[in-house]
Scaffold this motif. Structure first.
Motif, PDB file in Angstrom:
ATOM      1  N   PHE A 210       0.838  -1.199   0.000  1.00 41.54           N
ATOM      2  CA  PHE A 210       0.000   0.000   0.000  1.00 41.54           C
ATOM      3  C   PHE A 210       0.876   1.253   0.000  1.00 41.54           C
ATOM      4  CE2 PHE A 210      -2.405   3.465   1.708  1.00 41.54           C
ATOM      5  CZ  PHE A 210      -3.700   3.271   1.273  1.00 41.54           C
ATOM      6  N   THR A 211       1.904   1.251   0.839  1.00 38.29           N
ATOM      7  CA  THR A 211       2.774   2.420   0.956  1.00 38.29           C
ATOM      8  C   THR A 211       3.438   2.760  -0.369  1.00 38.29           C
ATOM      9  OG1 THR A 211       3.227   1.927   3.289  1.00 38.29           O
ATOM     10  CG2 THR A 211       4.788   3.368   2.144  1.00 38.29           C
ATOM     11  N   TRP A 212       4.009   1.753  -1.038  1.00 36.65           N
ATOM     12  CA  TRP A 212       4.705   2.005  -2.298  1.00 36.65           C
ATOM     13  C   TRP A 212       3.748   2.427  -3.414  1.00 36.65           C
ATOM     14  CZ3 TRP A 212       9.574   3.057  -2.728  1.00 36.65           C
ATOM     15  CH2 TRP A 212      10.485   2.545  -1.794  1.00 36.65           C
ATOM     16  N   ALA A 217       1.366   6.702  -6.825  1.00 37.24           N
ATOM     17  CA  ALA A 217       0.194   7.477  -7.269  1.00 37.24           C
ATOM     18  C   ALA A 217       0.387   8.959  -6.947  1.00 37.24           C
ATOM     19  CB  ALA A 217      -1.067   6.948  -6.599  1.00 37.24           C
ATOM     20  N   TYR A 218       0.989   9.229  -5.783  1.00 40.63           N
ATOM     21  CA  TYR A 218       1.213  10.618  -5.375  1.00 40.63           C
ATOM     22  C   TYR A 218       2.312  11.255  -6.225  1.00 40.63           C
ATOM     23  CZ  TYR A 218       0.786  14.396  -1.929  1.00 40.63           C
ATOM     24  OH  TYR A 218       0.532  15.592  -1.297  1.00 40.63           O
ATOM     25  N   PHE A 219       3.284  10.446  -6.675  1.00 42.95           N
ATOM     26  CA  PHE A 219       4.281  10.930  -7.637  1.00 42.95           C
ATOM     27  C   PHE A 219       3.571  11.403  -8.908  1.00 42.95           C
ATOM     28  CE2 PHE A 219       6.663  10.135 -11.499  1.00 42.95           C
ATOM     29  CZ  PHE A 219       7.893  10.738 -11.255  1.00 42.95           C
ATOM     30  N   CYS A 220       2.645  10.607  -9.390  1.00 45.01           N
ATOM     31  CA  CYS A 220       1.872  10.966 -10.590  1.00 45.01           C
ATOM     32  C   CYS A 220       1.094  12.263 -10.373  1.00 45.01           C
ATOM     33  CB  CYS A 220       0.919   9.835 -10.962  1.00 45.01           C
ATOM     34  SG  CYS A 220       1.737   8.308 -11.473  1.00 45.01           S
ATOM     35  N   ALA A 221       0.520  12.396  -9.171  1.00 42.04           N
ATOM     36  CA  ALA A 221      -0.224  13.611  -8.850  1.00 42.04           C
ATOM     37  C   ALA A 221       0.700  14.825  -8.844  1.00 42.04           C
ATOM     38  CB  ALA A 221      -0.913  13.465  -7.496  1.00 42.04           C
ATOM     39  N   GLY A 222       1.938  14.630  -8.361  1.00 44.52           N
ATOM     40  CA  GLY A 222       2.906  15.718  -8.347  1.00 44.52           C
ATOM     41  C   GLY A 222       3.254  16.194  -9.741  1.00 44.52           C
ATOM     42  N   LEU A 317      -6.074  15.209   1.112  1.00 43.21           N
ATOM     43  CA  LEU A 317      -6.534  13.843   1.370  1.00 43.21           C
ATOM     44  C   LEU A 317      -5.373  12.902   1.668  1.00 43.21           C
ATOM     45  CD1 LEU A 317      -9.226  13.602  -1.450  1.00 43.21           C
ATOM     46  CD2 LEU A 317      -9.706  13.465   1.008  1.00 43.21           C
ATOM     47  N   VAL A 318      -4.318  12.994   0.856  1.00 47.01           N
ATOM     48  CA  VAL A 318      -3.173  12.088   1.040  1.00 47.01           C
ATOM     49  C   VAL A 318      -2.469  12.363   2.366  1.00 47.01           C
ATOM     50  CG1 VAL A 318      -0.877  11.484   0.176  1.00 47.01           C
ATOM     51  CG2 VAL A 318      -2.801  11.632  -1.408  1.00 47.01           C
ATOM     52  N   LEU A 319      -2.247  13.640   2.699  1.00 48.16           N
ATOM     53  CA  LEU A 319      -1.531  13.960   3.932  1.00 48.16           C
ATOM     54  C   LEU A 319      -2.386  13.704   5.175  1.00 48.16           C
ATOM     55  CD1 LEU A 319       0.585  17.113   3.004  1.00 48.16           C
ATOM     56  CD2 LEU A 319       1.137  14.686   2.816  1.00 48.16           C
ATOM     57  N   MET A 334       4.158  12.009   6.367  1.00 46.76           N
ATOM     58  CA  MET A 334       3.819  13.069   5.412  1.00 46.76           C
ATOM     59  C   MET A 334       5.044  13.423   4.579  1.00 46.76           C
ATOM     60  SD  MET A 334       1.571  15.773   7.621  1.00 46.76           S
ATOM     61  CE  MET A 334      -0.059  15.384   8.242  1.00 46.76           C
ATOM     62  N   GLY A 335       6.196  13.466   5.247  1.00 43.43           N
ATOM     63  CA  GLY A 335       7.435  13.789   4.552  1.00 43.43           C
ATOM     64  C   GLY A 335       7.778  12.772   3.489  1.00 43.43           C
ATOM     65  N   LYS A 336       7.624  11.475   3.814  1.00 40.44           N
ATOM     66  CA  LYS A 336       7.911  10.421   2.834  1.00 40.44           C
ATOM     67  C   LYS A 336       6.985  10.538   1.622  1.00 40.44           C
ATOM     68  CE  LYS A 336       9.705   6.946   6.061  1.00 40.44           C
ATOM     69  NZ  LYS A 336       9.480   5.617   6.663  1.00 40.44           N
ATOM     70  N   MET A 337       5.699  10.789   1.888  1.00 37.93           N
ATOM     71  CA  MET A 337       4.750  10.942   0.787  1.00 37.93           C
ATOM     72  C   MET A 337       5.125  12.141  -0.080  1.00 37.93           C
ATOM     73  SD  MET A 337       2.676   8.445   0.972  1.00 37.93           S
ATOM     74  CE  MET A 337       1.603   9.059  -0.315  1.00 37.93           C
ATOM     75  N   THR A 338       5.507  13.217   0.585  1.00 37.06           N
ATOM     76  CA  THR A 338       5.814  14.446  -0.140  1.00 37.06           C
ATOM     77  C   THR A 338       7.110  14.328  -0.930  1.00 37.06           C
ATOM     78  OG1 THR A 338       4.665  15.660   1.601  1.00 37.06           O
ATOM     79  CG2 THR A 338       6.020  16.951   0.116  1.00 37.06           C
TER      80      THR A 338
END
Length: 390
Positions: A210-212, A217-222, A317-319, A334-338
């Motif tokens: 799930f984490t990866w 997906a968040y990379f794509c959003a960025g 939503l993600v954070l 949050m930092g890892k996601m960002t």
């Protein structure tokens, strides 16, 4: 009543921190980019590289925060970044040297982590430990508000024929005003340490898969976010029939973003975070693609509304979801996601600037942006089928 007043002050501090570090230190560059290109000799390639360097700075800021576990140190760093955001904004108007601009954009990028990551973590932690709903929608409404306020000031100054140098200086003065409540009212973790120790919360980390996948997906959003967010004003100004409308479209984008996060919070309560993310990804793809299909002002306005409403909602939503996984130290995850989001932000502006310089159009950059978002949508769909989110 006093508890409610404290909540209002905490949220106000967070919103003001975003106005200073996001709206003024980061997004005002989007507003001033066409003016700097016409009056300061900044090229499209140079404009793209400055945006990339700004996002590289943000990535460094996120790395610094992610490796800090001491809340007091984060609090002090937050205050330092508020000061640096004001200083680097003012300094942008004091030089025409692209290398100095690059240094300033890099530092201002680092400072952006104060509003997005440090303030988010301090606020979420404060909410959880005071028995309040752990949602960041109100805080992240500050992103849309920050775009709107900075863009309004730039529009007023443009109508008054104020040059780009003085516009940066006026923006820095506005940043000082908003930095005051951001400085005073953000929760000081040192004052609440006893209650934090007394009210231990339990982390519920997701699986590695799930984490990866959510990070991908968040990379794509960025990537999907940064092309339109950086170049939207220049895209509109480049359409002959819409010359002079770029700033107005950006104001509309900010207006759409402001309430969107609150709406996204409500939808997430009913449908869940992943379904709400799926909807936001789909709508953002439409928003990104519309300028490639039509130069009509109404179509461009709809594009700005869809894009503004969704990119902030996705971040919020993600954070917020990250904070629910790790309530004991939300800023760390949050930092890892960002980081994933930030890497995409580094790649997209420079590549888009180069493509635009070669082809004379932003369309290919927008196609790549929408295509990347489509991949992100498929990743979110996979996570929905896994049904893992708590």
């Amino acid at each position: 009543m006093s508890n409610q007043l404290s909540k209002i002050k905490v949220y106000t501090a967070g919103i003001c921190s975003l106005i200073v570090t996001a709206g003024i230190a980061r997004f005002s560059y989007t507003s001033l980019l066409p003016l700097m290109q016409s009056d300061a000799g900044l090229t499209e390639v140079g404009g793209g590289w400055l945006a990339t360097i700004n996002y590289l700075g943000y990535l460094v800021g996120v790395l610094i925060v992610s490796n800090l576990n001491n809340l007091t140190h984060k609090y002090l760093l937050y205050r330092l970044y508020l000061v640096l955001a004001v200083v680097t904004t003012a300094a942008m108007g004091l030089t025409t040297d692209i290398y100095l601009w690059a240094i300033l954009r890099f530092i201002s990028g680092i400072c952006t982590s104060a509003g997005f990551i440090i303030a988010s973590g301090l606020i979420l932690k404060w909410l959880v430990h005071h028995g309040k709903r752990g949602e960041l929608g109100i805080h992240f409404s500050g992103i849309g508000l920050s775009i709107f306020i900075a863009a309004i000031l730039v529009e007023i100054l443009l109508r008054l024929s104020v040059g780009w140098q003085y516009q940066w200086l006026y923006l820095s003065l506005m940043a000082i005003v908003f930095a005051i409540p951001a400085w005073i009212w953000i929760p000081n973790p040192a004052r609440n340490m006893d209650s934090l120790v007394a009210n231990k919360v339990k982390d519920c980390p997701p699986s590695k898969v799930f984490t990866w996948v959510i990070m991908a997906a968040y990379f794509c959003a960025g990537y999907g976010y940064v092309v339109s967010a950086t170049f939207i004003v220049d895209i509109v100004e480049g359409i002959p029939s819409l010359t002079g409308r770029g700033q107005q479209v950006f104001i509309l984008l900010g207006l759409a973003a402001t309430p969107a996060v609150l709406i996204a919070d409500r939808i997430a309560r009913k449908w869940g975070y992943l379904m709400t993310l799926f909807l936001a990804f789909c709508l953002q793809i439409v928003g990104i693609m519309l300028p490639t299909l039509s130069a009509n002002l109404i179509v461009i306005a709809i594009s700005a509304i869809l894009f503004g409403a969704t990119f902030v909602a996705i971040v919020s939503l993600v954070l917020t979801m990250a904070g629910h996984f790790y309530p004991s130290n939300p800023a760390k995850f949050m930092g890892k996601m960002t980081l994933a989001y930030g890497v995409a932000q580094i790649i997209a502006p420079a590549s888009t600037g180069l493509l635009t310089a070669w082809l004379g159009s932003y369309n290919l950059g927008l196609y790549l942006s929408a295509g990347t978002m489509l991949i992100g949508t498929l990743l979110i769909t996979y996570l929905i089928k896994r049904d893992e989110i708590p």
